[in-house]
Design a protein around this motif. Structure first.
Motif, PDB file in Angstrom:
ATOM      1  N   LYS A  70      71.703  63.584   9.507  1.00  0.00           N
ATOM      2  CA  LYS A  70      70.450  63.028   9.999  1.00  0.00           C
ATOM      3  C   LYS A  70      69.348  64.084   9.967  1.00  0.00           C
ATOM      4  N   ASP A  71      68.206  63.625   9.514  1.00  0.00           N
ATOM      5  CA  ASP A  71      67.061  64.525   9.381  1.00  0.00           C
ATOM      6  C   ASP A  71      66.341  64.619  10.724  1.00  0.00           C
ATOM      7  N   GLU A  72      66.881  65.476  11.584  1.00  0.00           N
ATOM      8  CA  GLU A  72      66.301  65.652  12.910  1.00  0.00           C
ATOM      9  C   GLU A  72      66.465  67.102  13.324  1.00  0.00           C
ATOM     10  N   PRO A  73      65.681  67.581  14.277  1.00  0.00           N
ATOM     11  CA  PRO A  73      65.747  68.998  14.674  1.00  0.00           C
ATOM     12  C   PRO A  73      67.083  69.360  15.325  1.00  0.00           C
ATOM     13  N   PHE A  74      67.372  70.650  15.351  1.00  0.00           N
ATOM     14  CA  PHE A  74      68.521  71.172  16.074  1.00  0.00           C
ATOM     15  C   PHE A  74      68.223  71.134  17.583  1.00  0.00           C
ATOM     16  N   SER A  75      69.279  71.011  18.352  1.00  0.00           N
ATOM     17  CA  SER A  75      69.144  71.018  19.808  1.00  0.00           C
ATOM     18  C   SER A  75      69.733  72.312  20.360  1.00  0.00           C
ATOM     19  N   ARG A  76      69.128  72.813  21.428  1.00  0.00           N
ATOM     20  CA  ARG A  76      69.618  74.038  22.049  1.00  0.00           C
ATOM     21  C   ARG A  76      70.820  73.727  22.946  1.00  0.00           C
ATOM     22  N   VAL A  77      71.827  74.565  22.853  1.00  0.00           N
ATOM     23  CA  VAL A  77      72.970  74.455  23.753  1.00  0.00           C
ATOM     24  C   VAL A  77      72.493  74.835  25.154  1.00  0.00           C
ATOM     25  N   GLU A  78      72.717  73.940  26.077  1.00  0.00           N
ATOM     26  CA  GLU A  78      72.227  74.141  27.430  1.00  0.00           C
ATOM     27  C   GLU A  78      72.780  75.443  28.015  1.00  0.00           C
ATOM     28  N   GLY A  79      71.875  76.258  28.507  1.00  0.00           N
ATOM     29  CA  GLY A  79      72.295  77.504  29.128  1.00  0.00           C
ATOM     30  C   GLY A  79      72.188  78.714  28.214  1.00  0.00           C
ATOM     31  N   THR A  80      71.769  78.510  26.981  1.00  0.00           N
ATOM     32  CA  THR A  80      71.612  79.645  26.048  1.00  0.00           C
ATOM     33  C   THR A  80      70.153  79.763  25.646  1.00  0.00           C
ATOM     34  N   ILE A  81      69.477  80.652  26.306  1.00  0.00           N
ATOM     35  CA  ILE A  81      68.062  80.868  25.998  1.00  0.00           C
ATOM     36  C   ILE A  81      67.858  82.226  25.343  1.00  0.00           C
ATOM     37  N   ALA A  82      68.711  83.185  25.721  1.00  0.00           N
ATOM     38  CA  ALA A  82      68.558  84.551  25.214  1.00  0.00           C
ATOM     39  C   ALA A  82      69.111  84.674  23.794  1.00  0.00           C
ATOM     40  N   GLN A  83      68.967  85.880  23.240  1.00  0.00           N
ATOM     41  CA  GLN A  83      69.464  86.214  21.911  1.00  0.00           C
ATOM     42  C   GLN A  83      70.950  85.896  21.811  1.00  0.00           C
ATOM     43  N   ILE A  88      67.056  59.638   1.244  1.00  0.00           N
ATOM     44  CA  ILE A  88      67.728  60.923   1.048  1.00  0.00           C
ATOM     45  C   ILE A  88      66.903  62.059   1.649  1.00  0.00           C
ATOM     46  N   GLN A  89      65.616  61.904   1.557  1.00  0.00           N
ATOM     47  CA  GLN A  89      64.731  62.998   1.984  1.00  0.00           C
ATOM     48  C   GLN A  89      63.420  62.422   2.464  1.00  0.00           C
ATOM     49  N   HIS A  90      62.889  63.038   3.519  1.00  0.00           N
ATOM     50  CA  HIS A  90      61.597  62.620   4.048  1.00  0.00           C
ATOM     51  C   HIS A  90      60.803  63.862   4.417  1.00  0.00           C
ATOM     52  N   LEU A  91      59.651  64.014   3.801  1.00  0.00           N
ATOM     53  CA  LEU A  91      58.777  65.136   4.109  1.00  0.00           C
ATOM     54  C   LEU A  91      57.424  64.616   4.552  1.00  0.00           C
ATOM     55  N   ASN A  92      56.916  65.229   5.594  1.00  0.00           N
ATOM     56  CA  ASN A  92      55.584  64.905   6.078  1.00  0.00           C
ATOM     57  C   ASN A  92      54.911  66.179   6.563  1.00  0.00           C
ATOM     58  N   ARG A  93      53.832  66.016   7.291  1.00  0.00           N
ATOM     59  CA  ARG A  93      53.077  67.202   7.712  1.00  0.00           C
ATOM     60  C   ARG A  93      53.893  68.079   8.654  1.00  0.00           C
TER      61      ARG A  93
END
Length: 959
Positions: A366-379, A284-289
């Motif tokens: 899933k316990d994984e990071p968000f991914s950036r939408v390609e082409g969106t770097i600015a605010q 259910i949950q995984h925490l590490n450093r």
């Protein structure tokens, strides 16, 4: 496998009053608070954890016993200074600990300081040398059991006994009210009737080091081993627990764990933090450093009284707020400040200050990071779905998102957001950095059409009314009412409003509620009437917000709930099935200060999945979780200090005791504590010292207060705490008395009273005696006054007689001086006479007598002899000298004493000068010339030491 039947007879579940609301969330991370060794001032490793009835936490640490009451850390060491490996607290408050070749318990003394009482000293010296490390302590049937690798010690009724390990123990477990030990050779041993009984078939675990045993449904048990993974038994067989949890443990090694409300299992690892799994082994949950822990090696875990999780790490201590409906997505998920979020086509999108990000969304998050939408770097300011098209308003322009990439850039100007235009199908208006633009959806998708002329100001809030072509835009201090032309190329009319009503100035917010435009000022809600061209108040909506602080943003979600922000805080009016609303503010108090001002983002997917944008990420809120996690905090006066002494009241078994202080200790200090470990930084205290303080002091995070120079009297120090949810604790108090100084003590006042009575008695007697004496002395005084008067008359008479005598003496002296003067004059006449006669004698000598006849010569000689006889027989001068010396004897005596070297001639000269004789007279008397007199005067002045300016005669008269 009969031992398994013994281990799993019945699994007893103790249901806490709110345990059925237990929830370990799989979406996001719980709030994590790390405590470094620099904070708790102890060693790195923490081996065991327990909690007392007051809520204080205790940690078995390498440097001793660590106590934490929510405010202050205290450390207590064993006599031999060794590490503590185990800790357990009984119902009486004794804190049992075990270390290397040492075990015993801590108990507070009369001052609240924990004192250590060694139990290892109760055994003989031979057995004492082979105690080894005490790894586990259990409370079992009224006994305290200490288990090491070599022995098991049993303490009860202040007596100690022990049993040697058959070979070598590993660890022991208390499961379903039965106590078991793992032996290296004999397998599992059950403690029965004071003996260790081997269980048949248990040697299967001889090559496995069991660290923990957990109960599972259907009379099954889960055994966690150090390196071999997880095993499950149903009483007939033992087999690996083929689950996600087992795969994790086999890769990272297990150090045991704990169970949360008999619903979730916490498994510690050596290499990769810890996991929380359900009773089916699903993680259910995984925490590490990487996800907030300060260390990946979890030596122990413990569930506290509020079902939150504590971790003893290889380096440090960590608190995890599991019992909360909030979890978070922070930097570890690659996202920063969140301005908007949206669920679309199985993905969760978040607009952040670093671009647009996405994460897959399904039932198993899933316990994984968000991914950036390609082409969106600015605010990225906003992400929206209009006409089934995903649009992103960003600093880079108006972007169309397809398949998690930017498929089209509609316009390169920066945009804040988009709205569908009523009565204009397929048309969209977007707010850019310099006005508004029109877009249209056609066969090739959405395309840019034109810039709307006539307005180039901007803001992040605008709405369009559904019953006309009004576009409303709020930009402080104005509310703009604009009419779009039919061709959407310009604004035909723009009107500014500075207030909605004459009663209330300013414009608070602009929002859409139930598909209608509402305008708010000071929690009063208005709508606009096109027919009357005026604003009118909606009393029903206004009524909802009575008693709520003035809001600045209001958002209606898809379920009709009204989310509002105020003073950087968040609240919600939850819509019930009957159409009424329920206010909730307390659960969101921990988000205060972390919300994005003017860009409040609330995305309600369903009641169990609500996302709120924060300045440092995104929070997930499950509204289905009960508010039972919001409990009333406890508060304590942790310590009470005064001159040269400190009492740890938080450790006293009976803190209601009244303390008596001498007046010299009237400078007191209090420290406060509240074993509230979630959101400690928002914990507030208020206190009042009666009767010194008239009212409660303002709420403050400061947990210390000093009072100086208190007067004598009875005092009561009261303290209360308010947690981050705004819940106020019961009042805790301590009574103390400051004795008066010795000169204001009761006995002193009694002595003063006695002294006053004695003084009154003595004074009364003295007054009466004085009156009697006065009467006596009055007669004496009258007699004395009469005698004094008589004496004074006699004295005056005597003085008068003396004055008369003095006058007579002065008159006599004057006569004597006159006589002296007369005598001197006579003497001078005699001198002159003698001088004349001497002249005659000299002349007679010059006459030649030979020429005289005898008779004449005889007469001549006779005359000569008579003259000579007269001169020689004149004694007047000697009489004068004698008289002068007699009269001026005292003067001559004083002058001779003061100037011993003075000659007789100088004494005579001084006397003549004192008699005020002239130089001529002195010369005649002394038979010297006038020059001789002046020379004698000069020599006399020199001998007397007089300068030229001093008068000689005056000086002589002063002697």
């Amino acid at each position: 496998m009969k031992f398994i039947n013994s281990l799993s007879i019945l699994f007893v579940i103790f249901i806490l009053p709110f345990s059925f609301f237990a929830q370990v969330k799989s979406v996001g991370l719980p709030q994590v608070k790390n405590y470094k060794r620099t904070e708790y001032k102890g060693g790195t490793q923490n081996w065991n954890i327990d909690q007392d009835k007051k809520g204080n936490m205790y940690f078995a640490n390498n440097s001793g016993l660590i106590q934490f009451d929510g405010s202050t850390w205290h450390k207590y060491s064993l006599p031999n200074g060794t590490a503590i490996r185990s800790v357990k607290i009984d119902n009486t408050g004794r804190i049992f600990v075990g270390g290397n070749d040492e075990f015993g318990y801590f108990k507070s003394n009369e001052k609240g300081v924990l004192k250590y009482f060694s139990l290892s000293k109760l055994i003989d010296k031979k057995a004492n040398k082979n105690i080894n490390l005490i790894w586990r302590i259990h409370l079992y049937k009224g006994e305290i059991i200490f288990q090491s690798f070599t022995k098991v010690f049993f303490f009860k009724n202040e007596k100690l006994r022990f049993i040697d390990a058959p070979n070598k123990f590993q660890f022991s477990f208390l499961v379903n009210k039965k106590l078991y030990f793992q032996d290296k050779v004999l397998g599992i041993l059950e403690y029965k009737n004071g003996k260790l009984v081997p269980l048949k078939g248990s040697t299967v675990f001889n090559d496995k080091e069991i660290w923990s045993v957990f109960p599972l449904p259907n009379n099954r048990l889960l055994l966690a081993t150090l390196e071999k993974g997880l095993f499950v038994t149903d009483g007939n067989s033992v087999k690996p627990w083929e689950t996600e949890a087992n795969e994790f443990i086999k890769k990272n090694t297990s150090l045991g764990g704990c169970i949360i409300k008999n619903k979730f299992i916490v498994l510690n690892s050596v290499l990769n933090g810890f996991i929380v799994c359900d009773l089916n082994g699903k993680i259910i949950q995984h925490l590490n450093r990487q996800k907030g822990l300060q260390n990946n090696t979890i030596l122990t875990s413990f569930v506290d009284s509020k079902n939150n999780l504590w971790l003893g790490l290889d380096n440090g201590i960590t608190f995890i707020n599991e019992n909360s409906p909030f979890t978070f997505f922070d930097y570890s998920y690659n996202i920063g400040t969140v301005y908007s979020s949206l669920l679309f086509n199985g993905y969760l999108y978040v607009a952040t200050n670093q671009g647009l990000f996405y994460h897959s969304w399904n039932k198993s998050f899933k316990d994984e990071p968000f991914s950036r939408v390609e082409g969106t770097i600015a605010q990225a300011w906003n992400v929206q779905v209009i006409n089934n098209t995903l649009l992103c308003a960003s600093n880079s322009g108006a972007l169309v998102i397809d398949q998690n990439r930017v498929s089209k850039v509609l316009d390169t100007k920066g945009y804040f957001g988009f709205k569908a235009i009523p009565n204009h199908e397929n048309y969209i208006i977007g707010e850019s950095y310099n006005g508004f633009s029109i877009f249209k959806k056609g066969a090739n998708g959405i395309e840019y059409v034109n810039q709307v002329e006539g307005f180039d100001e901007t803001t992040n809030t605008f709405e369009i009314a559904l019953d006309g072509n009004f576009l409303w835009l709020k930009k402080d201090p104005y509310l703009y009412q604009m009419v779009l032309s039919d061709d959407l190329k310009r604004f035909d009319n723009i009107k500014k409003h500075t207030q909605l009503s004459s009663d209330y100035k300013g414009i608070g917010s602009l929002q859409v509620l139930n598909k209608k435009i509402y305008f708010q000022t000071k929690n009063h809600f208005y709508r606009f009437s096109k027919e009357q061209e005026a604003f009118f108040e909606d009393k029903k909506i206004t009524q909802l917000f009575q008693g709520i602080p003035t809001i600045n943003t209001l958002i209606e979600d898809t379920y009709g709930n009204l989310w509002y922000s105020y003073n950087e805080s968040l609240g919600v009016l939850t819509k019930n099935k009957n159409g009424n609303f329920t206010k909730k503010e307390a659960p969101f108090s921990n988000l205060t200060g972390n919300l994005v001002n003017n860009y409040i983002s609330v995305n309600t997917i369903d009641p169990g999945n609500i996302f709120i944008g924060l300045t440092d990420g995104l929070t997930h809120y499950d509204s289905k979780i009960s508010n039972s996690f919001i409990t009333k905090p406890n508060t304590f006066i942790e310590s009470f200090s005064f001159t040269d002494d400190t009492i740890l009241i938080g450790n006293l078994e009976i803190p209601e005791k009244e303390f008596k202080l001498p007046y010299s200790s009237n400078h007191v200090k209090f420290t406060f504590s509240s074993p509230t470990y979630e959101n400690q930084e928002n914990l507030l205290y208020s206190y009042k010292l009666e009767p010194f303080d008239d009212s409660w002091r303002n709420w403050s995070t400061v947990a210390i207060k000093e009072y100086t120079n208190l007067r004598e009297g009875n005092y009561t120090m009261k303290i209360r705490a308010k947690n981050s949810y705004g819940i106020v604790s019961d009042v805790n108090e301590v009574n103390f008395t400051i004795s008066p100084p010795w000169y204001r003590h009761f006995l002193a006042y009694l002595i003063y009273f006695i002294f006053v009575l004695a003084a009154i008695y003595i004074i009364s007697n003295r007054i009466q005696s004085k009156i009697r004496k006065n009467k006596y002395y009055e007669t004496i005084e009258q007699r004395r006054l009469y005698l004094e008067k008589e004496s004074r008359i006699r004295h005056e008479q005597h003085e008068l007689e003396k004055e008369i005598e003095k006058l007579k003496s002065d008159k006599l002296q004057i006569k004597i001086l006159a006589k002296d003067k007369e005598l001197v004059n006579n003497s001078l006449q005699v001198v002159k006479k003698n001088k004349i006669l001497n002249g005659i004698i000299h002349k007679l000598k010059d006459i030649d007598t030979n020429i005289l006849d005898d008779s004449t010569k005889f007469e001549f000689n006779k005359l000569h002899k008579s003259i000579v006889k007269e001169v020689n027989t004149d004694k007047s001068w000697k009489d004068l000298e004698k008289h002068i010396k007699n009269v001026h004897f005292e003067f001559l005596k004083r002058l001779k004493e003061k100037y011993p070297t003075i000659s007789p001639r100088e004494l005579d000269l001084s006397t003549y000068l004192l008699m005020n004789m002239s130089t001529k007279e002195i010369a005649e008397i002394m038979n010297i010339s006038s020059g001789g007199v002046e020379l004698a005067r000069y020599r006399l002045r020199k001998k007397l030491g007089l300068n030229k300016k001093e008068n000689l005669i005056g000086f002589l008269m002063s002697i």
